[in-house]
Design a protein around this motif. Sequence first.
Motif, PDB file in Angstrom:
ATOM      1  N   ASN A 164     -56.296  74.561 -35.229  1.00 46.62           N
ATOM      2  CA  ASN A 164     -56.098  74.145 -36.730  1.00 46.62           C
ATOM      3  C   ASN A 164     -55.304  75.285 -37.521  1.00 46.62           C
ATOM      4  O   ASN A 164     -55.147  74.890 -38.692  1.00 46.62           O
ATOM      5  CB  ASN A 164     -57.651  73.982 -37.239  1.00 46.62           C
ATOM      6  CG  ASN A 164     -58.170  72.697 -36.315  1.00 46.62           C
ATOM      7  OD1 ASN A 164     -57.745  71.832 -35.934  1.00 46.62           O
ATOM      8  ND2 ASN A 164     -59.510  72.999 -36.211  1.00 46.62           N
ATOM      9  N   ASN A 165     -55.253  76.418 -36.911  1.00 48.36           N
ATOM     10  CA  ASN A 165     -54.354  77.256 -37.656  1.00 48.36           C
ATOM     11  C   ASN A 165     -52.931  77.411 -37.527  1.00 48.36           C
ATOM     12  O   ASN A 165     -52.117  78.106 -38.346  1.00 48.36           O
ATOM     13  CB  ASN A 165     -54.971  78.919 -37.421  1.00 48.36           C
ATOM     14  CG  ASN A 165     -56.320  78.970 -37.835  1.00 48.36           C
ATOM     15  OD1 ASN A 165     -56.724  78.548 -38.720  1.00 48.36           O
ATOM     16  ND2 ASN A 165     -57.237  79.869 -37.269  1.00 48.36           N
ATOM     17  N   GLU A 167     -49.351  76.282 -38.073  1.00 48.45           N
ATOM     18  CA  GLU A 167     -48.656  75.871 -39.320  1.00 48.45           C
ATOM     19  C   GLU A 167     -47.400  75.108 -38.700  1.00 48.45           C
ATOM     20  O   GLU A 167     -47.031  73.980 -39.267  1.00 48.45           O
ATOM     21  CB  GLU A 167     -47.953  77.181 -40.133  1.00 48.45           C
ATOM     22  CG  GLU A 167     -47.193  76.773 -41.381  1.00 48.45           C
ATOM     23  CD  GLU A 167     -47.094  77.966 -42.180  1.00 48.45           C
ATOM     24  OE1 GLU A 167     -45.775  78.277 -42.421  1.00 48.45           O
ATOM     25  OE2 GLU A 167     -47.958  78.647 -42.543  1.00 48.45           O
ATOM     26  N   LYS A 168     -46.773  75.462 -37.819  1.00 49.67           N
ATOM     27  CA  LYS A 168     -45.584  74.875 -37.081  1.00 49.67           C
ATOM     28  C   LYS A 168     -45.272  75.215 -35.548  1.00 49.67           C
ATOM     29  O   LYS A 168     -45.885  76.227 -35.111  1.00 49.67           O
ATOM     30  CB  LYS A 168     -44.065  75.451 -37.875  1.00 49.67           C
ATOM     31  CG  LYS A 168     -43.027  74.380 -37.675  1.00 49.67           C
ATOM     32  CD  LYS A 168     -43.104  73.161 -38.607  1.00 49.67           C
ATOM     33  CE  LYS A 168     -41.862  72.351 -38.598  1.00 49.67           C
ATOM     34  NZ  LYS A 168     -41.728  71.178 -39.626  1.00 49.67           N
ATOM     35  N   LYS A 233     -45.443  68.812 -37.759  1.00 47.94           N
ATOM     36  CA  LYS A 233     -45.525  70.340 -37.428  1.00 47.94           C
ATOM     37  C   LYS A 233     -44.685  70.619 -36.191  1.00 47.94           C
ATOM     38  O   LYS A 233     -44.727  71.680 -35.861  1.00 47.94           O
ATOM     39  CB  LYS A 233     -47.051  70.399 -37.448  1.00 47.94           C
ATOM     40  CG  LYS A 233     -47.907  70.381 -38.375  1.00 47.94           C
ATOM     41  CD  LYS A 233     -49.552  70.934 -38.094  1.00 47.94           C
ATOM     42  CE  LYS A 233     -50.163  71.063 -39.302  1.00 47.94           C
ATOM     43  NZ  LYS A 233     -51.488  71.573 -39.005  1.00 47.94           N
ATOM     44  N   LYS A 249     -46.075  79.192 -35.132  1.00 49.60           N
ATOM     45  CA  LYS A 249     -46.400  79.871 -36.280  1.00 49.60           C
ATOM     46  C   LYS A 249     -47.559  79.555 -36.875  1.00 49.60           C
ATOM     47  O   LYS A 249     -48.067  78.436 -36.884  1.00 49.60           O
ATOM     48  CB  LYS A 249     -45.187  79.440 -37.240  1.00 49.60           C
ATOM     49  CG  LYS A 249     -45.307  80.267 -38.576  1.00 49.60           C
ATOM     50  CD  LYS A 249     -44.030  80.008 -39.472  1.00 49.60           C
ATOM     51  CE  LYS A 249     -44.119  81.031 -40.752  1.00 49.60           C
ATOM     52  NZ  LYS A 249     -45.452  80.885 -41.405  1.00 49.60           N
ATOM     53  N   PHE A 250     -48.408  80.565 -37.297  1.00 49.29           N
ATOM     54  CA  PHE A 250     -49.788  80.352 -37.466  1.00 49.29           C
ATOM     55  C   PHE A 250     -49.742  80.592 -39.039  1.00 49.29           C
ATOM     56  O   PHE A 250     -49.003  81.161 -39.642  1.00 49.29           O
ATOM     57  CB  PHE A 250     -50.647  81.375 -36.800  1.00 49.29           C
ATOM     58  CG  PHE A 250     -50.968  80.751 -35.598  1.00 49.29           C
ATOM     59  CD1 PHE A 250     -51.710  80.012 -34.969  1.00 49.29           C
ATOM     60  CD2 PHE A 250     -50.078  81.663 -34.653  1.00 49.29           C
ATOM     61  CE1 PHE A 250     -51.775  79.678 -33.491  1.00 49.29           C
ATOM     62  CE2 PHE A 250     -49.981  81.226 -33.254  1.00 49.29           C
ATOM     63  CZ  PHE A 250     -50.900  80.285 -32.830  1.00 49.29           C
ATOM     64  N   ASN A 251     -50.914  79.917 -39.829  1.00 44.24           N
ATOM     65  CA  ASN A 251     -51.061  80.120 -41.251  1.00 44.24           C
ATOM     66  C   ASN A 251     -51.562  81.301 -41.686  1.00 44.24           C
ATOM     67  O   ASN A 251     -51.915  81.827 -42.898  1.00 44.24           O
ATOM     68  CB  ASN A 251     -51.947  78.767 -41.964  1.00 44.24           C
ATOM     69  CG  ASN A 251     -53.254  78.975 -41.256  1.00 44.24           C
ATOM     70  OD1 ASN A 251     -53.775  79.578 -40.470  1.00 44.24           O
ATOM     71  ND2 ASN A 251     -53.955  77.807 -41.092  1.00 44.24           N
ATOM     72  N   ASN A 252     -51.735  82.272 -40.617  1.00 46.78           N
ATOM     73  CA  ASN A 252     -52.230  83.908 -41.288  1.00 46.78           C
ATOM     74  C   ASN A 252     -51.262  84.624 -40.843  1.00 46.78           C
ATOM     75  O   ASN A 252     -51.319  85.819 -41.276  1.00 46.78           O
ATOM     76  CB  ASN A 252     -53.214  84.306 -40.224  1.00 46.78           C
ATOM     77  CG  ASN A 252     -52.913  84.329 -38.809  1.00 46.78           C
ATOM     78  OD1 ASN A 252     -51.767  83.973 -38.365  1.00 46.78           O
ATOM     79  ND2 ASN A 252     -53.911  84.574 -37.876  1.00 46.78           N
ATOM     80  N   THR A 255     -46.792  84.866 -35.480  1.00 46.42           N
ATOM     81  CA  THR A 255     -46.110  83.959 -34.981  1.00 46.42           C
ATOM     82  C   THR A 255     -46.004  84.585 -33.524  1.00 46.42           C
ATOM     83  O   THR A 255     -45.700  85.608 -33.178  1.00 46.42           O
ATOM     84  CB  THR A 255     -44.540  83.953 -35.558  1.00 46.42           C
ATOM     85  OG1 THR A 255     -44.604  83.502 -36.942  1.00 46.42           O
ATOM     86  CG2 THR A 255     -43.833  82.920 -34.562  1.00 46.42           C
TER      87      THR A 255
END
Length: 387
Positions: A164-165, A167-168, A233, A249-252, A255
Amino acid sequence: MKKKIAIIGSTGSIGKTLLNILIKEKKNFEIILLVANNSNEVLLKQAKAFNVKNLILTNKKSYEILKKKTKNLNINVFYDFSQLNQIFKKKIDYVMSSISGINGLDPTLKMIKFTKKIAIANKESIICGWNLIEKELKKNKTEFIPVDSEHFSIWYGLKNLNKNNLEKVFITASGGPFYKTPLNKFKDIEVSDALNHPNWKMGKKISTDSATMINKVYEVIEAKKIFNIDYQKIKILIHPKSYVHAILKFNNGLTNIIVHDTTMKVPIFNTLFLNTKRQLKTKKINTKILNNLDLKDVNLSRFPMVRLLNFLPNMHSLFETVIVASNDKLVELFLNNKIKFTDIQKKLFKIIKKKEFQKFKKISPKNITDITNLNDYVRLKIDKNNI
């Protein structure tokens, strides 16, 4: 105790690569079943080399030839998958499913209940029947690992992380043999040109799919289904060296970039030996490539097949079967010199825009018969109407 395995599609490139890995592992593995379509001589050679007692050959003529050849040998030869209960008395440890085309879906579904782990290298099975596969996996508590280098890389990159984290997700495409071909030369492309992939050694069908780049469209669909990720995504990037296979790529702010040599041996080896002490000897990190990854957006004028992504529904649907069946038939016609290379894309878009096929966007496959019947219908429609 030896781990018991089966290979569905043992005479293809994936199956042969797996067997090459297993040559040095005979003391640790027992192959219970090998399956092929037509290559009776190769299949028998493999059976003798690995002392395999059960073979399935789905081409009737080849089956009859092999049946005669094995008359005085301690080998059981079957024509279809109706006697799997006779072959497997209990769950085995591992199955590789690598039969190409929609024909791979039925054996994939049937094998799930007989194995603790299944590695699937068949794009069409996942694209057309993922909801059926997922249902069987859950029902039989069977572990699944994708084998395609891109999807194995995503799977590996997500291990122990929260999906769920994300981003792309970026999957890479080499650009195939026509990455730099002038657009005005595309009308003159011949079969031999399409099969001349610069990085990968593949069969005629997948090589052609790579040349049109519909294989990347397929991989986006697979990624969406396997990992339950929105199409928005997922992005394709051109990467001529085929060294990076996925970027997460994660939302934190972090990558993951997954890199490996341009060989299917890496993902195949790891479907067997991940998290064990086994080691695979590979090349050193190629800093020259890492210093010049040369990642670019896809040129849609050069690769119009990627526009197919704009037509896809978000739900599991039979529309994906329309696309796969149409492409399979059109590539077959191209390989037989019946249509031009550029006709594959033109005719495919013409087919999927037809009202009779658009309706399948709203219909999910309830069983394998829905998929196989539609596949046959689409192929027949192309034959009869000369679309």
